[in-house]
Design a protein around this motif. Structure first.
Motif, PDB file in Angstrom:
ATOM      1  N   UNK A  10       9.888  50.644 -32.977  1.00 38.86           N
ATOM      2  CA  UNK A  10       8.468  50.630 -32.597  1.00 38.86           C
ATOM      3  C   UNK A  10       7.957  52.013 -32.224  1.00 38.86           C
ATOM      4  N   UNK A  11       8.226  52.997 -33.075  1.00 39.70           N
ATOM      5  CA  UNK A  11       7.718  54.358 -32.877  1.00 39.70           C
ATOM      6  C   UNK A  11       6.353  54.543 -33.523  1.00 39.70           C
ATOM      7  N   UNK A  34      10.781  44.385 -32.777  1.00 35.54           N
ATOM      8  CA  UNK A  34      12.061  44.605 -32.111  1.00 35.54           C
ATOM      9  C   UNK A  34      12.271  46.110 -31.948  1.00 35.54           C
ATOM     10  N   UNK A  35      12.686  46.516 -30.752  1.00 31.78           N
ATOM     11  CA  UNK A  35      13.072  47.901 -30.506  1.00 31.78           C
ATOM     12  C   UNK A  35      14.147  47.872 -29.428  1.00 31.78           C
ATOM     13  N   UNK A  36      15.094  48.824 -29.496  1.00 32.40           N
ATOM     14  CA  UNK A  36      16.132  48.881 -28.445  1.00 32.40           C
ATOM     15  C   UNK A  36      15.474  49.046 -27.079  1.00 32.40           C
ATOM     16  N   UNK A  37      14.316  49.730 -27.086  1.00 33.42           N
ATOM     17  CA  UNK A  37      13.534  49.896 -25.873  1.00 33.42           C
ATOM     18  C   UNK A  37      12.484  48.770 -25.842  1.00 33.42           C
ATOM     19  N   UNK A  40       8.675  49.358 -25.527  1.00 32.53           N
ATOM     20  CA  UNK A  40       7.964  49.815 -26.737  1.00 32.53           C
ATOM     21  C   UNK A  40       7.580  48.631 -27.613  1.00 32.53           C
ATOM     22  N   UNK A  41       8.505  47.701 -27.751  1.00 34.84           N
ATOM     23  CA  UNK A  41       8.231  46.500 -28.556  1.00 34.84           C
ATOM     24  C   UNK A  41       7.090  45.707 -27.921  1.00 34.84           C
ATOM     25  N   UNK A  42       7.140  45.584 -26.610  1.00 30.13           N
ATOM     26  CA  UNK A  42       6.116  44.828 -25.884  1.00 30.13           C
ATOM     27  C   UNK A  42       4.738  45.475 -26.037  1.00 30.13           C
ATOM     28  N   UNK A 161       5.294  62.465 -33.164  1.00 33.63           N
ATOM     29  CA  UNK A 161       6.281  61.529 -32.619  1.00 33.63           C
ATOM     30  C   UNK A 161       5.826  60.854 -31.337  1.00 33.63           C
ATOM     31  N   UNK A 162       6.556  59.851 -30.924  1.00 35.21           N
ATOM     32  CA  UNK A 162       6.189  59.046 -29.762  1.00 35.21           C
ATOM     33  C   UNK A 162       6.043  59.888 -28.505  1.00 35.21           C
TER      34      UNK A 162
END
Length: 345
Positions: A10-11, A34-37, A40-42, A161-162
């Motif tokens: 989710x970048x 889906x993101x490991x973080x 970010x996904x939320x 970038x993010x």
């Protein structure tokens, strides 16, 4: 009933390209992020009225999700795209397909085994000026192609970038791998293959980290500039320059020199395609402006991906197309490192 799609990673590319274009597509009903973080996904789920998958497993095992966008960083594509295909999902993988031929082959094999669509996000094929240029070349309106030059450069990924800092993963060798060549260069290689209906077979190049520094003020580990000479299978000769240090204005232009004239693509802001014939006649086409990092327009990639799924067609950019562009970029990197001409197989 529309489709349900998933996005992995989710970048910025998800936020500015994939999610809004899925949201705008009439055949897509819902997006699962889906993101490991998880935050970010939320954030994206809130922005685009979607849902969050808490684990990769949850996303991939959901039978109602038809297609997945793999927007993870370059070194993870072969993991996520391969798993998604094996789980029976159609996959749109961001470019470059992978950082090594071996990993790219893994994804291409997964596509063959699964029988699902695999498309790679080389978005230059989708602009109207490039499609019109291809038509002019195919119809031999200017006779045969002789030479070409292309460039793709902007002020660098750290503003995109993010986290908007020099700690961006694009500057890290183990994640970005190929520097500006993998970020911008691979787009133009794919475009040249598409426009010329040909393959680049011989390359030479010079590269350097000329200006960019990382978060510690050290020169970055990957190239921020690379300049190449290229030869195609059919014998066309050309040059290419890719840069993260075009400070002041982005340049995304290509010129094709043919027997009976020249085609300038994205050379002028006013006319996205100009044809100048041998006799000096100028034909100007006003088509849509190309996407830049500052000016986001619909890239057409998502719409094309969804259409290929709906109509059961081969995607406009296949895994094989992406693999052949990757091979050229890896050849260019090798040529720059060894200062030799490299034959791309």
């Amino acid at each position: 009933m529309g489709m349900k799609v998933g996005i992995i990673g989710c970048g910025s590319i998800s936020k500015y390209r994939h999610a809004p274009e899925y949201k705008a597509n009439p055949y897509v009903d819902e997006i699962v992020f889906y993101d490991r973080n998880i935050e970010r996904a939320q954030e994206l789920a809130d922005l685009f009225d979607g849902k969050v998958a808490h684990t990769l497993e949850e996303l991939l095992s959901d039978p109602t999700i038809v297609a997945i966008s793999d927007c993870s960083s370059n070194e993870s594509h072969h993991v996520f795209s391969t798993q998604a295909l094996h789980n029976g999902k159609h996959v749109l993988c961001e470019k470059p397909i992978s950082l090594t031929v071996e990993h790219a082959n893994e994804i291409v094999r997964a596509q063959k085994t699964s029988g699902k669509n695999l498309m790679v996000g080389h978005n230059q094929r989708f602009t109207r000026a490039h499609q019109k240029a291809k038509e002019i070349i195919q119809n031999k309106e200017l006779g045969k192609v002789l030479t070409f030059r292309t460039t793709f450069g902007h002020a660098g990924p750290e503003g995109w970038g993010v986290n908007k800092t020099n700690s961006t993963w694009f500057f890290k060798k183990e994640r970005s791998g190929l520097g500006v060549a993998g970020d911008l260069g691979i787009h133009k290689v794919d475009l040249l293959h598409y426009l010329l209906d040909d393959h680049i077979t011989h390359v030479s190049a010079f590269q350097g980290a000329l200006d960019k520094v990382d978060e510690n003020g050290q020169p970055i580990e990957v190239c921020d500039n690379i300049v190449c000479s290229l030869k195609t299978k059919q014998g066309y000769l050309g040059t290419a320059a890719f840069s993260w240090t075009y400070y002041g204005e982005e340049d995304n232009s290509t010129i094709i020199y043919c027997e009976k004239g020249i085609m300038k693509i994205y050379h002028s802001n006013e006319h996205q395609l100009e044809v100048i014939t041998k006799d000096g006649e100028v034909i100007q086409y006003k088509l849509e402006n190309i996407q830049t990092n500052d000016h986001q327009t619909n890239s057409g990639v998502i719409d094309s991906f969804i259409e290929a799924i709906r109509l059961d067609q081969t995607p406009l950019v296949t895994g094989e197309d992406a693999l052949s562009s990757l091979k050229v970029i890896l050849g260019i990197m090798e040529a720059a490192e060894t200062e030799k001409v490299v034959h791309v197989l």
